[in-house]
Design a protein around this motif. Structure first.
Motif, PDB file in Angstrom:
ATOM      1  N   SER A  35       2.713  23.244 -26.135  1.00 53.93           N
ATOM      2  CA  SER A  35       2.500  22.830 -24.742  1.00 53.93           C
ATOM      3  C   SER A  35       3.220  21.521 -24.467  1.00 53.93           C
ATOM      4  N   GLY A  36       3.647  21.355 -23.239  1.00 53.39           N
ATOM      5  CA  GLY A  36       4.308  20.120 -22.838  1.00 53.39           C
ATOM      6  C   GLY A  36       4.139  19.882 -21.349  1.00 53.39           C
ATOM      7  N   SER A  37       4.198  18.637 -20.959  1.00 55.52           N
ATOM      8  CA  SER A  37       4.065  18.306 -19.541  1.00 55.52           C
ATOM      9  C   SER A  37       4.828  17.019 -19.248  1.00 55.52           C
ATOM     10  N   GLN A  38       5.252  16.906 -18.031  1.00 56.31           N
ATOM     11  CA  GLN A  38       5.945  15.703 -17.573  1.00 56.31           C
ATOM     12  C   GLN A  38       5.526  15.414 -16.141  1.00 56.31           C
ATOM     13  N   PHE A  39       5.226  14.147 -15.888  1.00 54.06           N
ATOM     14  CA  PHE A  39       4.796  13.740 -14.556  1.00 54.06           C
ATOM     15  C   PHE A  39       5.627  12.547 -14.096  1.00 54.06           C
ATOM     16  N   GLN A  40       5.952  12.553 -12.838  1.00 54.94           N
ATOM     17  CA  GLN A  40       6.693  11.432 -12.263  1.00 54.94           C
ATOM     18  C   GLN A  40       6.113  11.106 -10.898  1.00 54.94           C
ATOM     19  N   VAL A  41       5.772   9.844 -10.713  1.00 55.81           N
ATOM     20  CA  VAL A  41       5.191   9.385  -9.451  1.00 55.81           C
ATOM     21  C   VAL A  41       6.108   8.329  -8.858  1.00 55.81           C
ATOM     22  N   THR A  42       6.501   8.532  -7.617  1.00 56.94           N
ATOM     23  CA  THR A  42       7.411   7.618  -6.945  1.00 56.94           C
ATOM     24  C   THR A  42       6.827   7.205  -5.603  1.00 56.94           C
ATOM     25  N   GLN A  43       6.866   5.909  -5.329  1.00 56.40           N
ATOM     26  CA  GLN A  43       6.454   5.407  -4.023  1.00 56.40           C
ATOM     27  C   GLN A  43       7.592   4.573  -3.456  1.00 56.40           C
ATOM     28  N   SER A  44       7.986   4.873  -2.265  1.00 52.74           N
ATOM     29  CA  SER A  44       9.080   4.140  -1.635  1.00 52.74           C
ATOM     30  C   SER A  44       8.657   3.671  -0.254  1.00 52.74           C
ATOM     31  N   TYR A  45       9.062   2.473   0.079  1.00 53.25           N
ATOM     32  CA  TYR A  45       8.733   1.888   1.368  1.00 53.25           C
ATOM     33  C   TYR A  45       9.987   1.277   1.965  1.00 53.25           C
ATOM     34  N   HIS A  46      10.255   1.622   3.193  1.00 54.68           N
ATOM     35  CA  HIS A  46      11.398   1.048   3.896  1.00 54.68           C
ATOM     36  C   HIS A  46      10.906   0.334   5.139  1.00 54.68           C
ATOM     37  N   SER A  47      11.314  -0.918   5.286  1.00 50.62           N
ATOM     38  CA  SER A  47      10.936  -1.708   6.451  1.00 50.62           C
ATOM     39  C   SER A  47      12.198  -2.197   7.135  1.00 50.62           C
ATOM     40  N   ALA A  48      12.410  -1.759   8.359  1.00 52.40           N
ATOM     41  CA  ALA A  48      13.565  -2.209   9.123  1.00 52.40           C
ATOM     42  C   ALA A  48      13.404  -3.677   9.499  1.00 52.40           C
ATOM     43  N   PHE A  49      14.513  -4.382   9.547  1.00 47.57           N
ATOM     44  CA  PHE A  49      14.467  -5.815   9.845  1.00 47.57           C
ATOM     45  C   PHE A  49      13.756  -6.084  11.165  1.00 47.57           C
ATOM     46  N   ALA A  50      14.064  -5.280  12.168  1.00 53.31           N
ATOM     47  CA  ALA A  50      13.540  -5.533  13.511  1.00 53.31           C
ATOM     48  C   ALA A  50      12.092  -5.101  13.698  1.00 53.31           C
ATOM     49  N   SER A  51      11.494  -4.497  12.680  1.00 54.41           N
ATOM     50  CA  SER A  51      10.130  -3.985  12.849  1.00 54.41           C
ATOM     51  C   SER A  51       9.081  -5.086  12.869  1.00 54.41           C
ATOM     52  N   TRP A  52       9.451  -6.319  12.524  1.00 54.35           N
ATOM     53  CA  TRP A  52       8.482  -7.419  12.535  1.00 54.35           C
ATOM     54  C   TRP A  52       7.808  -7.561  13.902  1.00 54.35           C
ATOM     55  N   GLN A  53       8.549  -7.233  14.967  1.00 52.25           N
ATOM     56  CA  GLN A  53       8.055  -7.461  16.324  1.00 52.25           C
ATOM     57  C   GLN A  53       6.876  -6.574  16.698  1.00 52.25           C
ATOM     58  N   PHE A  54       6.564  -5.570  15.859  1.00 49.89           N
ATOM     59  CA  PHE A  54       5.446  -4.676  16.150  1.00 49.89           C
ATOM     60  C   PHE A  54       4.191  -5.045  15.367  1.00 49.89           C
ATOM     61  N   GLY A  55       4.246  -6.040  14.492  1.00 52.17           N
ATOM     62  CA  GLY A  55       3.103  -6.404  13.661  1.00 52.17           C
ATOM     63  C   GLY A  55       2.249  -7.496  14.268  1.00 52.17           C
ATOM     64  N   GLU A  56       1.032  -7.626  13.764  1.00 50.34           N
ATOM     65  CA  GLU A  56       0.104  -8.637  14.269  1.00 50.34           C
ATOM     66  C   GLU A  56       0.413 -10.023  13.709  1.00 50.34           C
ATOM     67  N   THR A  57       0.826 -10.069  12.458  1.00 47.50           N
ATOM     68  CA  THR A  57       1.081 -11.359  11.811  1.00 47.50           C
ATOM     69  C   THR A  57       2.464 -11.334  11.182  1.00 47.50           C
ATOM     70  N   PRO A  58       3.506 -11.317  11.982  1.00 44.69           N
ATOM     71  CA  PRO A  58       4.856 -11.195  11.437  1.00 44.69           C
ATOM     72  C   PRO A  58       5.307 -12.458  10.718  1.00 44.69           C
ATOM     73  N   ALA A  59       6.246 -12.280   9.818  1.00 42.22           N
ATOM     74  CA  ALA A  59       6.846 -13.395   9.100  1.00 42.22           C
ATOM     75  C   ALA A  59       8.354 -13.219   9.142  1.00 42.22           C
ATOM     76  N   ASN A  60       9.051 -14.275   8.810  1.00 39.38           N
ATOM     77  CA  ASN A  60      10.506 -14.237   8.787  1.00 39.38           C
ATOM     78  C   ASN A  60      10.954 -13.188   7.780  1.00 39.38           C
ATOM     79  N   GLN A  61      11.671 -12.165   8.258  1.00 36.11           N
ATOM     80  CA  GLN A  61      12.075 -11.068   7.394  1.00 36.11           C
ATOM     81  C   GLN A  61      13.079 -11.499   6.332  1.00 36.11           C
ATOM     82  N   TYR A  62      13.708 -12.638   6.516  1.00 28.14           N
ATOM     83  CA  TYR A  62      14.608 -13.142   5.476  1.00 28.14           C
ATOM     84  C   TYR A  62      13.857 -13.571   4.225  1.00 28.14           C
ATOM     85  N   SER A  63      12.535 -13.737   4.349  1.00 31.12           N
ATOM     86  CA  SER A  63      11.748 -14.182   3.195  1.00 31.12           C
ATOM     87  C   SER A  63      11.354 -13.055   2.262  1.00 31.12           C
ATOM     88  N   PHE A  64      11.636 -11.800   2.648  1.00 28.37           N
ATOM     89  CA  PHE A  64      11.236 -10.657   1.827  1.00 28.37           C
ATOM     90  C   PHE A  64      12.413 -10.171   1.012  1.00 28.37           C
TER      91      PHE A  64
END
Length: 244
Positions: free
Chosen positions: A215-244
């Motif tokens: 018997s054999g098994s293989q598992f792979q878990v991937t999480q990816s997050y993409h944040s557009a530079f201009a999306s800060w304007q939609f958040g409640e507590t935005p920060a300078n995107q250059y800091s990320f």
């Protein structure tokens, strides 16, 4: 009013501003209202479940194979789960004394979680929109992707300068514009699984079977997050995107 006939200059206050001044054209009492709860509902959420199976064989070999596809949309926009699966099974007699078999299963699962405010704060994929002020707009034809931002930029954003102010006054806790955020940002999860089992069986005499299983098994878990530079304007507590 203050002591005496002088009224409180609420329209000039940093913490209240024109939105709380009945004499201003921006007074909240004269603004239209918006239904945030209805806006994030996925009224046409779909559930799909398709499966296909084939099988056959002869006196010496039996086989089967199946495939499946399912997709579930959440009742809130921007959240979904998709699943693909393939399985196969083969059992075969090899001459008189041997028998072998193989069982293989492959699964891939993908989901969009709606966690689109990581770099700017603002709720996420829950029902926090009940906190939205009814006069806070959702859409803006002149805004990014057609959605209303929460801030006004006083000067260009640079690595050392992030000079923005709230559009609706300091005293108002604006709700993050979830629809604007999901139009720019993604929160994806992917799980891949491969599980296999094989056996070889030997029967030297009637009534005695010797089997070895692998018997054999293989598992792979991937999480990816993409944040557009201009999306800060939609958040409640935005920060300078250059800091990320």
């Amino acid at each position: 009013q203050l002591k005496g006939p002088t009224p409180v200059p609420i329209g000039q206050s940093d913490y209240f501003g024109a939105f709380f001044d009945p004499a201003s054209s921006k007074y909240i009492g004269n603004l239209p209202s918006y239904d945030w709860q209805t806006a994030i509902e996925n009224k046409h959420a779909m559930m799909t479940d398709d499966n296909l199976r084939v099988s056959g064989g002869n006196d010496n070999t039996l086989y089967s194979a199946s495939g499946g596809y399912s997709k579930t949309d959440a009742p809130i926009k921007g959240i979904s789960a998709t699943r693909y699966s393939i399985s196969s099974n083969v059992n075969s007699k090899i001459k008189k004394y041997f028998e072998a078999g193989l069982n293989l299963r492959l699964i891939e699962e993908k989901s969009a979680g709606g966690n689109v405010f990581i770099n700017s704060g603002g709720g996420d994929n829950n029902l926090n929109v009940y906190r939205a002020a009814p006069f806070q707009p959702i859409y803006d034809p002149n805004g990014a992707n057609g959605f209303a931002s929460l801030y006004t930029i006083n000067s260009p954003i640079t690595p050392t300068s992030f000079n923005v102010i709230k559009k609706y006054g300091q005293q108002l806790t604006s709700i993050g514009n979830y629809l604007g955020a999901i139009s720019m940002n993604t929160d994806d999860h992917e799980n891949q699984s491969v599980i296999g089992t094989a056996y070889l069986q030997f029967q030297p005499i009637p009534g005695l079977k010797i089997r070895g299983t692998f018997s054999g098994s293989q598992f792979q878990v991937t999480q990816s997050y993409h944040s557009a530079f201009a999306s800060w304007q939609f958040g409640e507590t935005p920060a300078n995107q250059y800091s990320f």
